[in-house]
Each structure stands twice: as C-alpha cells, then as structure tokens.
Design an enzyme around this catalytic site. Structure first.
Site, PDB file in Angstrom:
ATOM      1  N   HIS A   1       0.811  -1.108   0.101  1.00 23.45           N
ATOM      2  CA  HIS A   1       0.025   0.156   0.042  1.00 23.45           C
ATOM      3  C   HIS A   1       0.698   1.343   0.184  1.00 23.45           C
ATOM      4  CE1 HIS A   1      -3.740   2.339   0.658  1.00 23.45           C
ATOM      5  NE2 HIS A   1      -3.024   3.037   1.545  1.00 23.45           N
TER       6      HIS A   1
ATOM      7  N   SER B   1       3.885   0.595   2.607  1.00 24.10           N
ATOM      8  CA  SER B   1       3.781  -0.412   3.766  1.00 24.10           C
ATOM      9  C   SER B   1       3.641  -1.697   2.832  1.00 24.10           C
ATOM     10  CB  SER B   1       2.865  -0.175   4.610  1.00 24.10           C
ATOM     11  OG  SER B   1       3.071   1.011   5.179  1.00 24.10           O
TER      12      SER B   1
ATOM     13  N   ASP C   1      -6.687  -2.225   4.322  1.00 25.49           N
ATOM     14  CA  ASP C   1      -5.502  -1.748   4.594  1.00 25.49           C
ATOM     15  C   ASP C   1      -5.278  -1.725   6.238  1.00 25.49           C
ATOM     16  OD1 ASP C   1      -5.336  -1.108   1.789  1.00 25.49           O
ATOM     17  OD2 ASP C   1      -5.835   0.865   2.218  1.00 25.49           O
TER      18      ASP C   1
HETATM   19  C1  GAR Z   1       1.443   0.741  -6.240  1.00 27.25           C
HETATM   20  O1  GAR Z   1       1.659   2.025  -5.698  1.00 27.25           O
HETATM   21  C2  GAR Z   1       0.714   0.072  -5.006  1.00 27.25           C
HETATM   22  O2  GAR Z   1       1.225   0.477  -3.784  1.00 27.25           O
HETATM   23  C3  GAR Z   1      -0.659   0.619  -5.115  1.00 27.25           C
HETATM   24  O3  GAR Z   1      -1.129   0.639  -6.497  1.00 27.25           O
HETATM   25  C4  GAR Z   1       0.000   0.870  -7.156  1.00 27.25           C
HETATM   26  C5  GAR Z   1       0.045  -0.070  -8.183  1.00 27.25           C
HETATM   27  O4  GAR Z   1       1.210  -0.038  -9.001  1.00 27.25           O
HETATM   28  N1  GAR Z   1      -1.738  -0.179  -4.291  1.00 27.25           N
HETATM   29  C6  GAR Z   1      -2.770   0.317  -3.945  1.00 27.25           C
HETATM   30  O5  GAR Z   1      -3.177   1.231  -3.789  1.00 27.25           O
HETATM   31  C7  GAR Z   1      -3.435  -0.852  -3.029  1.00 27.25           C
HETATM   32  N2  GAR Z   1      -4.350  -0.258  -2.104  1.00 27.25           N
HETATM   33  P1  GAR Z   1       1.902  -1.147 -10.088  1.00 27.25           P
HETATM   34  O6  GAR Z   1       0.365  -1.605 -10.761  1.00 27.25           O
HETATM   35  O7  GAR Z   1       2.671  -0.374 -11.120  1.00 27.25           O
HETATM   36  O8  GAR Z   1       2.357  -2.018  -9.387  1.00 27.25           O
END
Ligand code: GAR
Length: 220
Positions: free
Chosen positions: A116, A143, A152
């Site tokens: 997250h 995190s 979360d």
């Molecule tokens: C990341 O920043 C991850 O932490 C977030 O989505 C993004 C995905 O990026 N996740 C959340 O917000 C879940 N609550 P990615 O598809 O490039 O890995």
C-alpha cells in the site's frame, strides 16, 4: 516451501493495472534474488498492462473481467474458485484495486500480502500521494502488510520511508514511493518464501520472534 528440502513457494499475483510491482517481482525471480514460483497472474481488468508483462515472461495469466459479472458476489466467488483451484502458498496483491471479501480473507488468512502506498496506519484507501501533499506531511512511503478483512488494516511487516520535498507533486511522490515499493515487497516476499515470516492469530513472527513494529527502510 523453500528451505532446501521442500518445494518452492507457489505464488499467485493479483493485479489491476500497470504492474510495475509485478515487473520488479519477476525481475527478482529471474535474477534469483527471489525464490518464488509465480504460477499465475490474475487481473480483474482486461486492459491491465501487467497482463502483457506476465505474458512476455511466459507466465500463466487469467482475466476475471469484473465488468462481465452480474454482481459483486459472483465476481468474488469466481476469484475464490480460481485461486482455490491453483492452491497457492502465497497470494501477492500488487496494485489489485478490488477489496477482497471477508470470506476470501478468512480462507487464505496468513497467505495474502499487500503493498500500500502510504506509511500505514496513515492514509488508508485511495489517493494517498495527494493526501500527503495536502496535509503537508514531512514523510511518506509504502507498507507491506498481511491482509485481513478490514481495508488496509492488517499488521505491517516492512515500510519504506522517504522525505516529501517542497517541490513534490502527486506524480513525483508516486515515482519516489514506487522505487521503495519494489525494494520492500521483494524483501517481505523472500522472507515469506523462506518460511521466516509467519502470521498467527493477528501477530507477525519474523525468524521466530514477534515483530512488534514494522522493519523500516529509509531512502538514503
Ligand atoms: C502501487 O503504488 C501500489 O502500492 C498501489 O497501487 C500501485 C500499483 O502500481 N496499491 C494500492 O493502492 C492498493 N491499495 P503498479 O501496478 O505499477 O505495481
């Protein structure tokens, strides 16, 4: 799982979008710093770029297109059936933007990890980077936590912390935080795959000791 005598940790990765965390995980598997057998990548979104990333690596992919389901219950059931069928040791949420239902969290309790983009318990939910800017926070980060039914809210294993600069905007912060995400997620995944990380009755144990606060990696 992987301790030299047992088989490799079999993992499934759930994504919804770009999949850069997935890409970092794949690279760490390929360069042997992560000892995981990624058996499938599942997306609720047929347009997720992460699906192409997985296909390019020859990893099995499945699309469970949320928009084709009558209701949320049916969708949740379909995800559950697919994952029960794959019978993984570990479920990696990497930018998976659907909230998992309570039943799913309970069935796979102790086997689901999420990343997250905030220093939990601060800034649960969406738009974390903008919220951090709006609140003039000095620090931000990411995190990795075990997943429980509350959003979360599961116990945090490891965090990445970076400073928020005067000139940072939503995009620059996202970029900074993502760089840290790749580092902490692979660390947590490796601990899990080596049976060093265990979730039991709401508590985390790392190398047999209760982890009373998350490990912290600061941007240097
Ligand atoms: C990341 O920043 C991850 O932490 C977030 O989505 C993004 C995905 O990026 N996740 C959340 O917000 C879940 N609550 P990615 O598809 O490039 O890995």
């Amino acid at each position: 799982m992987a301790d030299g005598t047992q088989s490799k940790c079999r993992a499934v990765c759930l994504i919804s979008g770009s999949g850069t965390n997935l890409q970092a995980i794949i690279e760490n598997i390929n360069n042997k710093s992560l000892n995981i057998d990624l058996i499938s990548v599942i997306s609720d979104n047929p347009m997720a770029k992460g699906i192409q990333r997985a296909e390019k690596e020859g990893i099995d992919t499945k699309i469970i297109d949320y928009s084709t389901f009558e209701d949320r219950k049916e969708f949740d059931k379909s995800v559950e059936i697919q994952i029960l069928d794959l019978d993984p040791d570990l479920i990696i949420l990497a930018g998976y933007m659907k909230i998992l239902d309570t039943n799913f969290c309970n069935i796979f309790s102790g086997k689901i990890l999420n990343i997250h983009p905030s220093l939990l318990p601060k800034y649960k939910g969406l738009n974390t980077h903008q919220k951090v800017i709006d609140n003039n926070e000095k620090y931000h980060g990411a995190s990795v936590h075990f997943v429980v039914p509350e959003l979360d809210d599961g116990p945090v294993i490891i965090q990445y912390q970076c400073e928020v600069d005067k000139n940072d905007d939503h995009h620059s912060l996202q970029k900074k935080v993502l760089q840290g995400e790749y580092i902490i997620y692979s660390k947590a995944l490796q601990w899990f795959s080596e049976n060093r990380l265990v979730f039991d009755s709401g508590n985390i144990f790392l190398d047999g000791e209760a982890l009373l606060k998350p490990r912290l990696i600061r941007k240097d």
